[in-house]
Design an enzyme around this catalytic site. Sequence first.
Site, PDB file in Angstrom:
ATOM      1  N   ASP A 185       0.772  -1.239   0.000  1.00  0.00           N
ATOM      2  CA  ASP A 185       0.000   0.000   0.000  1.00  0.00           C
ATOM      3  C   ASP A 185       0.810   1.300   0.000  1.00  0.00           C
ATOM      4  OD1 ASP A 185      -1.464  -2.245   0.635  1.00  0.00           O
ATOM      5  OD2 ASP A 185      -2.745  -1.257   2.085  1.00  0.00           O
ATOM      6  N   GLU A 204       1.689  -9.045  11.856  1.00  0.00           N
ATOM      7  CA  GLU A 204       1.463  -8.741  10.437  1.00  0.00           C
ATOM      8  C   GLU A 204       2.804  -8.484   9.736  1.00  0.00           C
ATOM      9  OE1 GLU A 204      -1.117  -5.379   9.983  1.00  0.00           O
ATOM     10  OE2 GLU A 204      -1.356  -5.655   7.813  1.00  0.00           O
TER      11      GLU A 204
HETATM   12  C1  GLC Z   1      -2.848  -4.591   3.670  1.00  0.00           C
HETATM   13  C2  GLC Z   1      -1.638  -5.095   2.905  1.00  0.00           C
HETATM   14  C3  GLC Z   1      -2.083  -6.048   1.826  1.00  0.00           C
HETATM   15  C4  GLC Z   1      -2.885  -7.179   2.453  1.00  0.00           C
HETATM   16  C5  GLC Z   1      -4.040  -6.649   3.319  1.00  0.00           C
HETATM   17  C6  GLC Z   1      -4.696  -7.736   4.156  1.00  0.00           C
HETATM   18  O1  GLC Z   1      -3.683  -3.830   2.889  1.00  0.00           O
HETATM   19  O2  GLC Z   1      -0.903  -4.045   2.378  1.00  0.00           O
HETATM   20  O3  GLC Z   1      -0.980  -6.565   1.125  1.00  0.00           O
HETATM   21  O4  GLC Z   1      -3.388  -8.016   1.473  1.00  0.00           O
HETATM   22  O5  GLC Z   1      -3.549  -5.679   4.224  1.00  0.00           O
HETATM   23  O6  GLC Z   1      -3.767  -8.412   4.933  1.00  0.00           O
END
Ligand code: GLC
Length: 444
Positions: free
Chosen positions: A178, A408
């Site tokens: 992102d 995460e």
């Molecule tokens: C965030 C991350 C993305 C992922 C999502 C759910 O948006 O940047 O890569 O898929 O979270 O974990």
Amino acid sequence: MDPEAEQERAEAAAVPAKPIDLDRRAIQILRENEWGDYTLPTKGLYPYQWNWDSMFVALGFSEIDLDRAWTEVESLFQGQWANGMAAHIVFRRDDPSYFPGPSIWKSTHSVPTSGCSQPPVAATVVRDLYEKDPEAGLERLQTLFPKLMSWHRWFHTNRVVSGGAAIAVTHPWESGRDNSPDWDKALANVDPTGIAPYQRKDTSHVDPTMRPTSFEYDRYLKLVEYGAACGWDHTHITREGPFAVADPGITFILMRADRDLRYLAEVLKKHSAVREIEGWLFHAREAARYLWNDELGAYTARDLRTGIKADGVSSVSFLSYYAGLTSSRRDAKLQRTLDRILESSPYGIPSFDPEHPKFDSKRYWRGPSWAIVNYLIARGLAEFGFERKANMIRLMTREAIALSGFSEYFDPMTGAGYGGQHFTWTAAIWLAWASPRAESAAEA
Ligand code: GLC
């Protein structure tokens, strides 16, 4: 509490968890985050099905329940549009704890989804599942194959600008990375004037210093509003929209997935599909050439509107091996860049170069190390004979998880765990790759 007992407790807490306990805990996390036939990335922060998360989750499930792994992949394609795109989020329902939800994206697909895609790891995962038990998988592969074909075709036709071969992202969320500095310049050219007032939800779940800034969020929403206003006309968005950046992440992941899809087409004796995929792969070298940044000694993102190359190395710069590409001159440089970065980061490949002024060890895709990307990079390196480096990256990921649990993402310097906790894809990568058990199974 007496100081000695307190000291003992502190020391016990500092001892990293044992691998066997982590195996157990990882399985529990997968099961706790299961939501019928799909799995949430983590409860609270991400209450829906995310595209590439689900595919890594399928890999994790394939270690304990192969049938459930196939189901995870199948459920993702409920979010596939008539034009072939497999959406980045499949909402199915509206959960007020998440923003922006289905009412903001305004997709018209029968199941509510977002309006962009995400890195296509699915075909590679499907091949992995199929190879684990070809007999059990054949029928499921036959059903999934045309869906994978039309999704890849969508990328090759809707996410390239005329004459180009590298794959564009038209929203930073599509890249899965992102707030990477890779998008900074192109995002700064997006004018957010006129966006509807909104309230973020992510920063009520996670410390705001670990998340994108509001400058970025305004522009993310502008891009969503732009897409919704043109009825998610993907060809138009790629050619004319406010943001189109060639992404080494998606380009290399798709290239790899194309190769795996070609293999599956051969298994199914789909000769015209083999020829079509070969047509896509024919442009692989050209795409790599476009992304190569000789000054930085790495593949970097490149703004398709201005031709300007990103000024820093990100973790996906090293996915060329995973994509199946080599070039002796470029690889010599790429390996030097990788060595330099590995030396400074004991807990996995940082999402952005630690020597770059924009590096931030805490903030999401601007520095932290992510288990899924470590896995993809190491897989590619191992396939090209860089076993020692691949193992080192595996050990670094293992140590971060042993130290901080299934976070995460991780601080690449200290191994501290950040973002959401009990994270499904981190647990899945542990089971499929990072745990000592997975390592010995692979060696057996
Ligand atoms: C965030 C991350 C993305 C992922 C999502 C759910 O948006 O940047 O890569 O898929 O979270 O974990």
